[in-house]
Design a protein around this motif. Structure first.
Motif, PDB file in Angstrom:
ATOM      1  N   VAL A  65       0.860  -1.185   0.000  1.00 53.40           N
ATOM      2  CA  VAL A  65       0.000   0.000   0.000  1.00 53.40           C
ATOM      3  C   VAL A  65       0.894   1.231   0.000  1.00 53.40           C
ATOM      4  O   VAL A  65       1.824   1.328   0.811  1.00 53.40           O
ATOM      5  CB  VAL A  65      -0.922   0.017   1.235  1.00 53.40           C
ATOM      6  CG1 VAL A  65      -1.818   1.256   1.213  1.00 53.40           C
ATOM      7  CG2 VAL A  65      -1.761  -1.248   1.307  1.00 53.40           C
ATOM      8  N   ARG A  66       0.606   2.168  -0.894  1.00 54.73           N
ATOM      9  CA  ARG A  66       1.408   3.383  -0.977  1.00 54.73           C
ATOM     10  C   ARG A  66       0.514   4.615  -1.139  1.00 54.73           C
ATOM     11  O   ARG A  66      -0.374   4.643  -1.999  1.00 54.73           O
ATOM     12  CB  ARG A  66       2.367   3.321  -2.178  1.00 54.73           C
ATOM     13  CG  ARG A  66       3.488   2.306  -2.028  1.00 54.73           C
ATOM     14  CD  ARG A  66       4.454   2.698  -0.928  1.00 54.73           C
ATOM     15  NE  ARG A  66       5.550   1.745  -0.784  1.00 54.73           N
ATOM     16  CZ  ARG A  66       5.508   0.665  -0.021  1.00 54.73           C
ATOM     17  NH1 ARG A  66       4.407   0.390   0.674  1.00 54.73           N
ATOM     18  NH2 ARG A  66       6.562  -0.131   0.065  1.00 54.73           N
ATOM     19  N   GLY A  67       0.777   5.621  -0.304  1.00 55.65           N
ATOM     20  CA  GLY A  67       0.095   6.906  -0.422  1.00 55.65           C
ATOM     21  C   GLY A  67      -1.411   6.834  -0.287  1.00 55.65           C
ATOM     22  O   GLY A  67      -2.130   7.652  -0.875  1.00 55.65           O
ATOM     23  N   HIS A 103      -7.466   8.309   6.430  1.00 56.02           N
ATOM     24  CA  HIS A 103      -6.068   7.986   6.131  1.00 56.02           C
ATOM     25  C   HIS A 103      -5.487   9.050   5.209  1.00 56.02           C
ATOM     26  O   HIS A 103      -6.185   9.542   4.315  1.00 56.02           O
ATOM     27  CB  HIS A 103      -5.951   6.617   5.441  1.00 56.02           C
ATOM     28  CG  HIS A 103      -6.504   5.482   6.227  1.00 56.02           C
ATOM     29  ND1 HIS A 103      -7.303   4.502   5.671  1.00 56.02           N
ATOM     30  CD2 HIS A 103      -6.365   5.169   7.542  1.00 56.02           C
ATOM     31  CE1 HIS A 103      -7.644   3.638   6.604  1.00 56.02           C
ATOM     32  NE2 HIS A 103      -7.097   4.016   7.742  1.00 56.02           N
ATOM     33  N   GLU A 104      -4.235   9.354   5.406  1.00 53.56           N
ATOM     34  CA  GLU A 104      -3.548  10.335   4.568  1.00 53.56           C
ATOM     35  C   GLU A 104      -2.106   9.868   4.369  1.00 53.56           C
ATOM     36  O   GLU A 104      -1.350   9.702   5.337  1.00 53.56           O
ATOM     37  CB  GLU A 104      -3.553  11.710   5.257  1.00 53.56           C
ATOM     38  CG  GLU A 104      -2.887  12.815   4.445  1.00 53.56           C
ATOM     39  CD  GLU A 104      -3.775  13.364   3.345  1.00 53.56           C
ATOM     40  OE1 GLU A 104      -3.425  13.146   2.168  1.00 53.56           O
ATOM     41  OE2 GLU A 104      -4.800  13.998   3.655  1.00 53.56           O
ATOM     42  N   ASP A 105      -1.752   9.587   3.108  1.00 50.19           N
ATOM     43  CA  ASP A 105      -0.383   9.181   2.775  1.00 50.19           C
ATOM     44  C   ASP A 105       0.051   7.952   3.580  1.00 50.19           C
ATOM     45  O   ASP A 105       1.153   7.907   4.141  1.00 50.19           O
ATOM     46  CB  ASP A 105       0.582  10.341   3.007  1.00 50.19           C
ATOM     47  CG  ASP A 105       1.909  10.145   2.272  1.00 50.19           C
ATOM     48  OD1 ASP A 105       1.909   9.435   1.253  1.00 50.19           O
ATOM     49  OD2 ASP A 105       2.919  10.685   2.736  1.00 50.19           O
ATOM     50  N   LEU A 106      -0.809   6.943   3.620  1.00 53.23           N
ATOM     51  CA  LEU A 106      -0.537   5.721   4.396  1.00 53.23           C
ATOM     52  C   LEU A 106       0.228   4.714   3.543  1.00 53.23           C
ATOM     53  O   LEU A 106      -0.164   4.415   2.411  1.00 53.23           O
ATOM     54  CB  LEU A 106      -1.861   5.115   4.873  1.00 53.23           C
ATOM     55  CG  LEU A 106      -1.823   3.866   5.754  1.00 53.23           C
ATOM     56  CD1 LEU A 106      -3.053   3.821   6.662  1.00 53.23           C
ATOM     57  CD2 LEU A 106      -1.738   2.575   4.945  1.00 53.23           C
ATOM     58  N   ALA A 140      -7.289   8.271  -2.856  1.00 52.34           N
ATOM     59  CA  ALA A 140      -6.009   8.361  -3.569  1.00 52.34           C
ATOM     60  C   ALA A 140      -5.110   7.236  -3.100  1.00 52.34           C
ATOM     61  O   ALA A 140      -5.367   6.589  -2.085  1.00 52.34           O
ATOM     62  CB  ALA A 140      -5.341   9.717  -3.314  1.00 52.34           C
ATOM     63  N   GLY A 141      -4.043   6.996  -3.858  1.00 52.21           N
ATOM     64  CA  GLY A 141      -3.069   5.987  -3.479  1.00 52.21           C
ATOM     65  C   GLY A 141      -3.146   4.742  -4.334  1.00 52.21           C
ATOM     66  O   GLY A 141      -3.986   4.623  -5.234  1.00 52.21           O
ATOM     67  N   THR A 142      -2.245   3.807  -4.066  1.00 48.50           N
ATOM     68  CA  THR A 142      -2.201   2.540  -4.811  1.00 48.50           C
ATOM     69  C   THR A 142      -2.189   1.369  -3.830  1.00 48.50           C
ATOM     70  O   THR A 142      -1.646   1.460  -2.728  1.00 48.50           O
ATOM     71  CB  THR A 142      -0.947   2.447  -5.699  1.00 48.50           C
ATOM     72  OG1 THR A 142       0.231   2.497  -4.868  1.00 48.50           O
ATOM     73  CG2 THR A 142      -0.908   3.581  -6.705  1.00 48.50           C
TER      74      THR A 142
END
Length: 281
Positions: free
Chosen positions: A10-12, A23-26, A61-63
């Motif tokens: 998990v990124r960002g 969650h923020e930038d996890l 957001a994120g991947t």
């Protein structure tokens, strides 16, 4: 994928509901073959994180990659192939009340393999029921006829129906008495070892963390602030980590594990076990 490569990456990650940012930038990695405990205070989004990974919650957001494959925005047929490789035990078991235990176990089998014959479905369900420590006669029973601990095991049997490589457990020991919780921990550890599972385990149970988790991920401040063994986490000076692991319950869990380790050492060495009074000291 190498033996210790991340099965989940998990990124960002950002999860937001209206104006509320969970969650923020996890960032998080779950290694193949480990039992990763996930902890955090109320409202830190432990279950939201799990739901994001398994596709029940679309992140802002994120991947997210599972088995090296992106899981966000996949076509249904592509997502299905990935979903076959994991099983999920939701809080409380989340059994269908109008289906028997065996029929509950058969639900994912019928979803992913609709051509399986009834006799084979019954055989697989029976095997999974016994695998999770339930008596064979639990199959025809309905959830309302089961104790809380039996419902958890029935939910686990369903989670294992497809022979997954990855297992998600959301508060599996919540509501169980200490003996039942310890038995479920032992079952989880045994299945993980026997089946070669990777386990993502959300819990508040300090005994579970000490007994079976290889590493622990801590959610706070809208992200994963630390991942490591309990000893590694104790070396950090974050206030929540110190309060959680060094508070009265944390110290009690540590003492309990030390007593168990001492008894096991005495047994393996052929020594007389310490007296109950000495064990309590």
């Amino acid at each position: 994928m190498s033996e210790r490569e991340s099965l989940i990456r998990v990124r960002g990650l950002k999860n937001q509901f209206g104006d509320q940012v969970i969650h923020e930038d996890l960032d998080l990695d779950v290694r193949r073959g480990e039992i990763l405990g996930v902890v955090g205070g109320s409202g830190t989004g432990k279950s939201v994180l799990m739901r994001s990974i398994i596709g029940l919650q679309t992140p802002t957001a994120g991947t997210i990659e599972v088995f090296g494959e992106n899981t966000i925005g996949r076509e249904e047929t592509e997502a299905t192939e990935i979903r076959k490789k994991w099983g999920v035990l939701f809080q409380g078991g989340a059994l269908f009340s109008t289906l028997t235990v065996a029929e509950n176990v058969q639900v994912p089998l019928k979803e992913f393999y609709p051509k399986l014959k009834p006799a084979l479905l019954d055989e697989i369900a029976g095997y999974k029921v016994v695998m999770t420590g339930l008596p064979a006669n639990a199959g025809p029973k309905y959830p309302s006829e089961l104790s809380g601990g039996m419902k958890k095991r029935a939910g686990l049997a369903r989670a294992l129906a497809l022979d997954p490589q990855l297992l998600f457990l959301d508060e599996p020991t919540a509501g169980l008495d200490p003996i039942g919780a310890a038995a479920f921990d032992d079952l989880t550890a045994s299945l993980q070892k026997t089946l070669g599972l990777t386990v993502f385990l959300i819990t508040h149970d300090l005994d579970t963390l000490h007994a079976i988790c290889d590493r622990v991920a801590v959610l706070a401040d809208k992200k994963v602030i630390a991942v490591g063994t309990i000893d590694e986490l104790l070396a950090l000076d974050h206030p929540w980590i110190q309060e959680y692991f060094n508070g009265p319950r944390g110290r009690a869990a540590t003492d309990a594990q030390e007593r168990i380790a001492a008894r096991n050492h005495d047994r393996d060495a052929g020594a007389e076990p310490a007296s109950p009074q000495a064990q309590r000291r």
